[in-house]
Design an enzyme around this catalytic site. Structure first.
Site, mmCIF file in Angstrom:
data_model
loop_
_atom_site.group_PDB
_atom_site.id
_atom_site.type_symbol
_atom_site.label_atom_id
_atom_site.label_comp_id
_atom_site.label_asym_id
_atom_site.label_seq_id
_atom_site.Cartn_x
_atom_site.Cartn_y
_atom_site.Cartn_z
ATOM 1 N N HIS A 129 0.974 -1.440 -0.183
ATOM 2 C CA HIS A 129 -0.038 -0.172 0.055
ATOM 3 C C HIS A 129 1.190 0.907 0.462
ATOM 4 O O HIS A 129 2.193 0.881 0.487
ATOM 5 C CB HIS A 129 -1.146 -0.294 0.910
ATOM 6 C CG HIS A 129 -1.596 1.194 1.587
ATOM 7 N ND1 HIS A 129 -1.695 2.294 1.731
ATOM 8 C CD2 HIS A 129 -3.343 1.072 0.989
ATOM 9 C CE1 HIS A 129 -3.195 3.304 1.420
ATOM 10 N NE2 HIS A 129 -3.619 2.173 1.299
ATOM 11 N N ASP B 256 3.206 -4.465 8.431
ATOM 12 C CA ASP B 256 2.120 -3.507 8.085
ATOM 13 C C ASP B 256 0.540 -4.198 8.596
ATOM 14 O O ASP B 256 0.443 -4.957 7.085
ATOM 15 C CB ASP B 256 2.095 -2.505 6.082
ATOM 16 C CG ASP B 256 0.941 -1.714 6.481
ATOM 17 O OD1 ASP B 256 -0.579 -2.508 7.248
ATOM 18 O OD2 ASP B 256 0.913 -1.286 5.636
ATOM 19 N N GLN C 155 -4.368 -5.011 6.772
ATOM 20 C CA GLN C 155 -5.407 -6.083 6.625
ATOM 21 C C GLN C 155 -5.122 -7.060 6.468
ATOM 22 O O GLN C 155 -6.331 -8.213 6.355
ATOM 23 C CB GLN C 155 -4.716 -5.976 4.454
ATOM 24 C CG GLN C 155 -5.273 -4.788 3.513
ATOM 25 C CD GLN C 155 -6.670 -4.310 3.847
ATOM 26 O OE1 GLN C 155 -7.540 -4.728 3.984
ATOM 27 N NE2 GLN C 155 -7.359 -2.747 3.627
#
Ligand code: PMP
Length: 404
Positions: A120, A197, A200
Protein backbone atom coordinates in the site's frame (compact mmCIF):
# COMPACT_ATOMS: atom_id res chain seq x y z
CA UNK A 1 -22.57 -23.16 7.47
CA UNK A 2 -26.30 -22.49 7.88
CA UNK A 3 -27.61 -19.08 7.04
CA UNK A 4 -28.98 -18.66 10.60
CA UNK A 5 -25.45 -19.12 11.90
CA UNK A 6 -24.06 -16.56 9.45
CA UNK A 7 -26.48 -13.96 10.78
CA UNK A 8 -25.16 -14.38 14.32
CA UNK A 9 -22.55 -11.69 13.66
CA UNK A 10 -24.62 -9.39 11.49
CA UNK A 11 -27.18 -8.50 14.12
CA UNK A 12 -24.57 -6.66 16.20
CA UNK A 13 -24.09 -4.01 13.50
CA UNK A 14 -26.80 -1.30 13.57
CA UNK A 15 -25.80 0.21 10.21
CA UNK A 16 -26.58 -3.12 8.51
CA UNK A 17 -29.88 -3.63 10.29
CA UNK A 18 -31.70 -0.40 9.61
CA UNK A 19 -35.18 -0.61 8.19
CA UNK A 20 -35.00 -0.53 4.38
CA UNK A 21 -31.27 -1.04 4.58
CA UNK A 22 -30.39 -2.55 1.25
CA UNK A 23 -26.71 -2.05 0.92
CA UNK A 24 -24.60 -5.14 0.41
CA UNK A 25 -21.43 -3.95 2.03
CA UNK A 26 -18.39 -5.59 0.47
CA UNK A 27 -15.84 -2.88 1.18
CA UNK A 28 -14.54 -3.80 4.62
CA UNK A 29 -10.92 -3.55 3.51
CA UNK A 30 -11.50 0.20 3.17
CA UNK A 31 -13.34 0.46 6.52
CA UNK A 32 -15.39 -1.96 8.54
CA UNK A 33 -18.85 -1.25 9.93
CA UNK A 34 -19.03 -0.57 13.65
CA UNK A 35 -20.81 -2.82 16.17
CA UNK A 36 -23.17 -1.48 18.80
CA UNK A 37 -20.66 -2.23 21.56
CA UNK A 38 -18.28 0.34 20.06
CA UNK A 39 -21.00 2.95 19.63
CA UNK A 40 -21.98 2.43 23.29
CA UNK A 41 -18.40 2.70 24.51
CA UNK A 42 -17.97 6.02 22.70
CA UNK A 43 -21.28 7.38 23.98
CA UNK A 44 -20.61 6.17 27.54
CA UNK A 45 -17.21 7.75 27.63
CA UNK A 46 -18.46 11.24 26.79
CA UNK A 47 -21.64 10.85 28.77
CA UNK A 48 -19.92 9.91 32.00
CA UNK A 49 -17.31 12.62 31.98
CA UNK A 50 -14.53 13.51 29.62
CA UNK A 51 -11.15 14.69 30.83
CA UNK A 52 -7.64 14.84 29.49
CA UNK A 53 -5.37 11.91 30.30
CA UNK A 54 -2.35 11.84 32.60
CA UNK A 55 -2.63 15.52 33.49
CA UNK A 56 -5.07 16.35 36.24
CA UNK A 57 -6.01 14.70 39.48
CA UNK A 58 -9.75 15.37 39.22
CA UNK A 59 -12.29 12.63 38.79
CA UNK A 60 -12.99 12.99 35.06
CA UNK A 61 -9.28 13.02 34.24
CA UNK A 62 -8.74 9.96 36.43
CA UNK A 63 -11.59 8.11 34.75
CA UNK A 64 -10.27 9.02 31.32
CA UNK A 65 -6.73 7.94 32.21
CA UNK A 66 -7.91 4.62 33.61
CA UNK A 67 -10.08 3.87 30.58
CA UNK A 68 -7.33 4.93 28.18
CA UNK A 69 -4.63 2.82 29.85
CA UNK A 70 -6.98 -0.11 30.23
CA UNK A 71 -7.65 0.15 26.46
CA UNK A 72 -3.90 -0.10 25.87
CA UNK A 73 -3.87 -3.36 27.87
CA UNK A 74 -6.77 -4.75 25.84
CA UNK A 75 -4.93 -4.04 22.60
CA UNK A 76 -1.73 -5.58 23.96
CA UNK A 77 -3.53 -8.77 25.00
CA UNK A 78 -5.25 -9.01 21.62
CA UNK A 79 -1.93 -9.21 19.79
CA UNK A 80 0.05 -11.13 22.42
CA UNK A 81 2.10 -8.21 23.73
CA UNK A 82 2.46 -5.96 26.79
CA UNK A 83 0.88 -2.56 27.35
CA UNK A 84 4.22 -0.69 27.34
CA UNK A 85 4.87 -1.99 23.83
CA UNK A 86 1.74 -0.36 22.42
CA UNK A 87 1.98 3.16 20.99
CA UNK A 88 -1.21 4.90 19.91
CA UNK A 89 -1.19 6.40 16.44
CA UNK A 90 -3.89 7.90 14.24
CA UNK A 91 -3.63 4.89 11.91
CA UNK A 92 -1.25 2.76 9.89
CA UNK A 93 -0.15 5.67 7.71
CA UNK A 94 0.95 7.71 10.70
CA UNK A 95 2.67 4.64 12.15
CA UNK A 96 4.69 4.08 8.96
CA UNK A 97 5.71 7.73 8.93
CA UNK A 98 6.71 7.63 12.62
CA UNK A 99 8.92 4.65 11.87
CA UNK A 100 10.47 6.16 8.76
CA UNK A 101 11.24 9.40 10.62
CA UNK A 102 12.25 7.73 13.87
CA UNK A 103 14.75 5.39 12.23
CA UNK A 104 16.26 7.96 9.85
CA UNK A 105 19.27 8.53 12.10
CA UNK A 106 20.25 4.85 11.78
CA UNK A 107 20.73 4.91 7.99
CA UNK A 108 23.63 6.10 5.89
CA UNK A 109 24.49 6.09 2.21
CA UNK A 110 24.78 2.55 0.88
CA UNK A 111 22.32 1.06 3.38
CA UNK A 112 19.24 -0.58 1.97
CA UNK A 113 15.55 -0.34 2.83
CA UNK A 114 13.43 -3.18 1.47
CA UNK A 115 9.74 -3.15 0.65
CA UNK A 116 7.70 -5.28 -1.76
CA UNK A 117 5.92 -4.58 -5.01
CA UNK A 118 2.53 -5.17 -3.42
CA UNK A 119 2.73 -2.52 -0.71
CA UNK A 120 0.00 0.00 0.00
CA UNK A 121 1.33 3.51 -0.71
CA UNK A 122 1.33 4.14 3.06
CA UNK A 123 4.06 1.56 3.46
CA UNK A 124 5.96 2.65 0.37
CA UNK A 125 6.03 6.42 0.00
CA UNK A 126 7.47 7.10 3.52
CA UNK A 127 10.33 4.71 2.69
CA UNK A 128 10.95 6.40 -0.66
CA UNK A 129 11.17 9.70 1.20
CA UNK A 130 13.48 8.25 3.83
CA UNK A 131 15.77 6.75 1.17
CA UNK A 132 15.99 10.11 -0.58
CA UNK A 133 16.78 11.88 2.71
CA UNK A 134 19.46 9.47 3.87
CA UNK A 135 20.84 8.38 0.46
CA UNK A 136 19.95 4.83 1.33
CA UNK A 137 18.78 2.60 -1.52
CA UNK A 138 15.18 1.44 -1.73
CA UNK A 139 14.86 -2.16 -2.92
CA UNK A 140 11.66 -3.86 -3.89
CA UNK A 141 10.85 -7.56 -3.65
CA UNK A 142 9.14 -8.29 -6.97
CA UNK A 143 5.87 -10.14 -7.24
CA UNK A 144 5.29 -13.21 -9.36
CA UNK A 145 2.52 -13.39 -11.97
CA UNK A 146 0.08 -14.83 -9.42
CA UNK A 147 0.69 -11.91 -7.02
CA UNK A 148 2.82 -13.77 -4.46
CA UNK A 149 6.09 -12.12 -3.56
CA UNK A 150 9.17 -13.72 -5.12
CA UNK A 151 10.76 -15.20 -1.99
CA UNK A 152 13.69 -16.70 -3.94
CA UNK A 153 14.56 -13.30 -5.34
CA UNK A 154 14.36 -11.81 -1.83
CA UNK A 155 16.65 -14.47 -0.36
CA UNK A 156 19.12 -14.20 -3.21
CA UNK A 157 19.57 -10.44 -2.96
CA UNK A 158 19.01 -9.66 0.70
CA UNK A 159 22.24 -8.94 2.57
CA UNK A 160 23.62 -7.20 5.66
CA UNK A 161 23.32 -3.93 3.73
CA UNK A 162 19.61 -4.06 4.46
CA UNK A 163 18.69 -2.23 7.65
CA UNK A 164 14.89 -2.17 7.32
CA UNK A 165 12.39 -4.55 5.75
CA UNK A 166 8.88 -2.99 5.65
CA UNK A 167 6.31 -5.44 4.40
CA UNK A 168 2.56 -6.14 4.40
CA UNK A 169 1.07 -9.02 6.33
CA UNK A 170 -1.84 -9.17 3.86
CA UNK A 171 -2.07 -7.33 0.54
CA UNK A 172 -4.92 -4.84 0.41
CA UNK A 173 -5.24 -5.34 -3.36
CA UNK A 174 -5.35 -9.08 -3.84
CA UNK A 175 -5.58 -10.51 -0.31
CA UNK A 176 -2.25 -12.37 -0.54
CA UNK A 177 -1.07 -13.57 2.87
CA UNK A 178 2.68 -13.14 3.15
CA UNK A 179 4.94 -15.65 4.94
CA UNK A 180 5.91 -13.20 7.67
CA UNK A 181 7.73 -15.59 10.07
CA UNK A 182 9.96 -16.80 7.21
CA UNK A 183 10.70 -13.24 6.05
CA UNK A 184 11.38 -12.13 9.62
CA UNK A 185 13.79 -15.00 10.32
CA UNK A 186 15.72 -14.34 7.13
CA UNK A 187 15.90 -10.55 7.50
CA UNK A 188 16.85 -10.63 11.19
CA UNK A 189 19.74 -13.02 10.45
CA UNK A 190 21.28 -10.06 8.63
CA UNK A 191 20.49 -7.65 11.47
CA UNK A 192 17.62 -5.87 9.71
CA UNK A 193 14.62 -4.48 11.57
CA UNK A 194 11.32 -5.87 10.29
CA UNK A 195 8.18 -3.74 10.13
CA UNK A 196 4.89 -5.45 9.35
CA UNK A 197 1.94 -3.50 8.00
CA UNK A 198 -0.95 -5.43 9.50
CA UNK A 199 -3.76 -3.11 8.33
CA UNK A 200 -5.44 -5.87 6.34
CA UNK A 201 -4.53 -8.74 8.63
CA UNK A 202 -5.72 -7.70 12.06
CA UNK A 203 -9.43 -8.39 11.42
CA UNK A 204 -8.86 -11.70 9.63
CA UNK A 205 -6.08 -13.55 11.39
CA UNK A 206 -5.03 -14.58 14.87
CA UNK A 207 -2.24 -12.00 15.05
CA UNK A 208 0.38 -12.73 17.69
CA UNK A 209 3.38 -10.43 17.43
CA UNK A 210 5.60 -12.68 19.50
CA UNK A 211 4.99 -15.62 17.18
CA UNK A 212 5.54 -13.43 14.13
CA UNK A 213 8.81 -12.22 15.64
CA UNK A 214 8.74 -8.84 13.86
CA UNK A 215 10.24 -5.72 15.43
CA UNK A 216 7.24 -3.50 14.72
CA UNK A 217 3.62 -4.20 13.79
CA UNK A 218 1.07 -1.62 12.63
CA UNK A 219 -2.68 -1.51 12.19
CA UNK A 220 -5.67 0.87 12.04
CA UNK A 221 -8.78 0.80 14.23
CA UNK A 222 -11.24 1.43 11.42
CA UNK A 223 -10.35 -1.82 9.67
CA UNK A 224 -11.08 -3.94 12.73
CA UNK A 225 -14.59 -2.70 13.63
CA UNK A 226 -13.27 0.28 15.63
CA UNK A 227 -13.42 4.04 15.03
CA UNK A 228 -11.39 6.06 12.55
CA UNK A 229 -8.48 8.21 13.72
CA UNK A 230 -6.95 5.59 15.98
CA UNK A 231 -4.26 3.05 15.23
CA UNK A 232 -1.53 1.03 16.85
CA UNK A 233 2.21 0.79 16.55
CA UNK A 234 3.53 -2.24 18.41
CA UNK A 235 7.27 -2.52 18.93
CA UNK A 236 9.58 -4.86 20.80
CA UNK A 237 11.00 -2.97 23.77
CA UNK A 238 14.48 -2.56 22.26
CA UNK A 239 12.94 -1.60 18.91
CA UNK A 240 10.85 1.15 20.52
CA UNK A 241 13.87 2.32 22.48
CA UNK A 242 15.73 2.61 19.19
CA UNK A 243 13.04 4.83 17.74
CA UNK A 244 13.59 8.58 17.94
CA UNK A 245 10.51 10.66 18.59
CA UNK A 246 9.52 12.66 15.53
CA UNK A 247 6.60 14.56 17.04
CA UNK A 248 7.45 16.80 19.97
CA UNK A 249 5.41 18.57 22.63
CA UNK A 250 3.48 17.82 25.81
CA UNK A 251 3.29 14.31 27.34
CA UNK A 252 6.43 13.02 25.63
CA UNK A 253 8.81 15.02 27.82
CA UNK A 254 10.35 14.47 31.23
CA UNK A 255 12.19 17.76 31.99
CA UNK A 256 12.04 20.94 29.95
CA UNK A 257 14.13 24.09 30.26
CA UNK A 258 14.14 27.01 27.87
CA UNK A 259 17.14 25.51 26.13
CA UNK A 260 16.58 21.79 26.12
CA UNK A 261 14.36 18.85 27.09
CA UNK A 262 14.57 15.24 28.13
CA UNK A 263 12.12 12.55 27.12
CA UNK A 264 9.49 10.64 29.04
CA UNK A 265 9.61 6.84 29.33
CA UNK A 266 7.99 4.54 26.81
CA UNK A 267 5.27 4.43 25.59
CA UNK A 268 4.63 8.14 26.32
CA UNK A 269 7.88 9.29 24.71
CA UNK A 270 6.31 8.47 21.34
CA UNK A 271 2.87 9.99 22.07
CA UNK A 272 3.17 13.77 22.01
CA UNK A 273 0.05 15.85 22.62
CA UNK A 274 -3.48 14.93 23.65
CA UNK A 275 -4.18 11.48 22.25
CA UNK A 276 -7.38 10.19 20.67
CA UNK A 277 -8.78 9.05 24.03
CA UNK A 278 -12.22 8.05 22.85
CA UNK A 279 -10.72 6.39 19.76
CA UNK A 280 -8.56 4.19 21.98
CA UNK A 281 -11.56 3.30 24.13
CA UNK A 282 -13.63 2.55 21.00
CA UNK A 283 -10.90 0.35 19.55
CA UNK A 284 -10.62 -1.61 22.81
CA UNK A 285 -14.41 -2.11 22.72
CA UNK A 286 -14.11 -3.44 19.15
CA UNK A 287 -11.44 -5.96 20.12
CA UNK A 288 -13.44 -7.05 23.18
CA UNK A 289 -16.44 -7.45 20.90
CA UNK A 290 -14.42 -9.79 18.66
CA UNK A 291 -13.04 -11.71 21.63
CA UNK A 292 -16.51 -12.75 22.78
CA UNK A 293 -16.73 -15.11 19.78
CA UNK A 294 -14.66 -18.28 19.62
CA UNK A 295 -11.75 -17.39 17.35
CA UNK A 296 -12.00 -20.58 15.35
CA UNK A 297 -15.67 -20.03 14.54
CA UNK A 298 -15.13 -16.42 13.57
CA UNK A 299 -12.25 -17.26 11.25
CA UNK A 300 -14.10 -20.28 9.82
CA UNK A 301 -17.07 -18.10 8.99
CA UNK A 302 -14.86 -15.73 7.02
CA UNK A 303 -12.94 -18.55 5.38
CA UNK A 304 -16.07 -20.33 4.20
CA UNK A 305 -17.47 -17.06 2.78
CA UNK A 306 -14.19 -16.35 1.04
CA UNK A 307 -14.05 -19.84 -0.45
CA UNK A 308 -17.65 -19.57 -1.58
CA UNK A 309 -17.01 -16.20 -3.26
CA UNK A 310 -13.81 -17.49 -4.87
CA UNK A 311 -15.60 -20.55 -6.25
CA UNK A 312 -18.49 -18.50 -7.66
CA UNK A 313 -16.20 -15.92 -9.24
CA UNK A 314 -13.81 -18.53 -10.65
CA UNK A 315 -16.69 -20.39 -12.27
CA UNK A 316 -18.12 -17.26 -13.85
CA UNK A 317 -17.20 -17.09 -17.55
CA UNK A 318 -17.11 -13.27 -17.58
CA UNK A 319 -14.95 -12.83 -14.49
CA UNK A 320 -11.18 -12.70 -14.47
CA UNK A 321 -9.51 -12.90 -11.07
CA UNK A 322 -6.63 -10.54 -10.44
CA UNK A 323 -3.94 -12.35 -8.50
CA UNK A 324 -4.18 -15.98 -7.49
CA UNK A 325 -1.91 -16.07 -4.43
CA UNK A 326 -1.16 -19.38 -2.72
CA UNK A 327 -2.59 -18.12 0.58
CA UNK A 328 -5.23 -15.48 0.82
CA UNK A 329 -7.47 -13.81 3.37
CA UNK A 330 -10.22 -11.24 3.42
CA UNK A 331 -10.57 -10.11 -0.15
CA UNK A 332 -10.65 -10.84 -3.86
CA UNK A 333 -9.91 -8.58 -6.81
CA UNK A 334 -11.36 -9.17 -10.24
CA UNK A 335 -12.36 -7.56 -13.52
CA UNK A 336 -15.39 -8.14 -15.71
CA UNK A 337 -14.26 -9.03 -19.20
CA UNK A 338 -14.62 -6.09 -21.57
CA UNK A 339 -15.79 -3.61 -18.92
CA UNK A 340 -13.67 -0.92 -17.34
CA UNK A 341 -13.60 -1.43 -13.53
CA UNK A 342 -14.82 2.14 -12.96
CA UNK A 343 -17.88 1.53 -15.15
CA UNK A 344 -18.54 -1.75 -13.38
CA UNK A 345 -18.30 -0.13 -9.93
CA UNK A 346 -20.84 2.53 -10.95
CA UNK A 347 -23.23 -0.21 -12.07
CA UNK A 348 -22.72 -2.24 -8.88
CA UNK A 349 -23.67 0.87 -6.94
CA UNK A 350 -26.99 0.89 -8.78
CA UNK A 351 -27.56 -2.63 -7.49
CA UNK A 352 -26.80 -1.38 -3.94
CA UNK A 353 -23.55 -3.27 -3.77
CA UNK A 354 -20.61 -1.44 -2.20
CA UNK A 355 -17.31 -2.46 -3.77
CA UNK A 356 -14.10 -0.61 -4.36
CA UNK A 357 -12.52 -0.16 -7.77
CA UNK A 358 -9.23 1.31 -8.96
CA UNK A 359 -5.62 0.66 -8.09
CA UNK A 360 -6.39 0.33 -4.35
CA UNK A 361 -3.49 2.62 -3.33
CA UNK A 362 -1.03 0.03 -4.60
CA UNK A 363 -0.02 1.31 -8.04
CA UNK A 364 3.10 -0.83 -8.53
CA UNK A 365 1.04 -4.01 -8.08
CA UNK A 366 -1.75 -2.66 -10.23
CA UNK A 367 0.67 -1.82 -13.04
CA UNK A 368 1.88 -5.40 -13.05
CA UNK A 369 -1.37 -7.32 -12.61
CA UNK A 370 -4.22 -5.05 -13.68
CA UNK A 371 -3.27 -1.97 -15.70
CA UNK A 372 -6.79 -0.55 -15.70
CA UNK A 373 -7.26 -1.34 -12.02
CA UNK A 374 -9.67 -3.88 -10.62
CA UNK A 375 -12.84 -4.35 -8.62
CA UNK A 376 -12.27 -5.44 -5.03
CA UNK A 377 -14.66 -7.38 -2.90
CA UNK A 378 -13.65 -7.43 0.74
CA UNK A 379 -15.36 -9.25 3.55
CA UNK A 380 -16.34 -8.51 7.11
CA UNK A 381 -17.72 -10.66 9.84
CA UNK A 382 -21.25 -9.53 9.00
CA UNK A 383 -21.32 -10.68 5.39
CA UNK A 384 -23.43 -13.62 4.34
CA UNK A 385 -23.57 -16.16 1.53
CA UNK A 386 -26.73 -14.46 0.23
CA UNK A 387 -24.74 -11.29 -0.30
CA UNK A 388 -22.24 -13.15 -2.45
CA UNK A 389 -25.17 -14.58 -4.43
CA UNK A 390 -26.50 -11.05 -4.84
CA UNK A 391 -23.13 -9.97 -6.19
CA UNK A 392 -23.07 -12.83 -8.71
CA UNK A 393 -26.61 -12.00 -9.79
CA UNK A 394 -25.58 -8.37 -10.30
CA UNK A 395 -22.61 -9.50 -12.40
CA UNK A 396 -24.98 -11.53 -14.59
CA UNK A 397 -27.26 -8.53 -15.01
CA UNK A 398 -24.39 -6.17 -15.82
CA UNK A 399 -22.96 -8.58 -18.38
CA UNK A 400 -26.37 -8.89 -20.01
CA UNK A 401 -26.51 -5.12 -20.39
CA UNK A 402 -23.14 -5.14 -22.12
CA UNK A 403 -23.92 -8.15 -24.30
CA UNK A 404 -26.98 -6.50 -25.78
N1 PMP B 1 -1.66 -0.48 4.68
C1 PMP B 1 -2.62 -1.23 4.13
C2 PMP B 1 -2.29 -2.63 3.72
C3 PMP B 1 -3.91 -0.73 3.98
O1 PMP B 1 -4.86 -1.47 3.44
C4 PMP B 1 -4.18 0.60 4.40
C5 PMP B 1 -5.56 1.20 4.26
N2 PMP B 1 -6.17 0.95 3.06
C6 PMP B 1 -3.14 1.34 4.97
C7 PMP B 1 -1.90 0.77 5.09
C8 PMP B 1 -3.36 2.73 5.47
O2 PMP B 1 -4.23 2.72 6.55
P1 PMP B 1 -4.84 4.09 7.13
O3 PMP B 1 -5.48 4.78 5.97
O4 PMP B 1 -5.83 3.64 8.14
O5 PMP B 1 -3.73 4.86 7.70
Amino acid sequence: MTSAKQHIYRRYFPSLNRENQQLTYLDSAASTQVPEAVLNAIQNYYQHGHGNVHRASHQFARQATNAFESARKTIAEFIGSKADNIIWTSGTTQGCNMLANGLAYSLTEGDEIWVSELEHHSNLVPWQQLAARTRATLKCIPILNNGDIDIDNFKEHFSEKCKILAISHVSNSIGALLPIPELVRHAQQYGAKVIVDGAQAIAHLDVNVERLGCDYYLFSGHKVYGPTGIGVLYGKTEALEALQPSIFGGEMISQVSCETSTWNRLPYRLEAGTPNIVGAIGLAAALKFLKQFPLKERLNHERSLLNYALKKLREHPKVELIGTPMMRVGLISFVLKGIHPQDAATLFDQYNIALRCGHHCAMPLSKKLAKQGSIRLSLGLYNTQQEIDKLIEAIDNIMELFDE
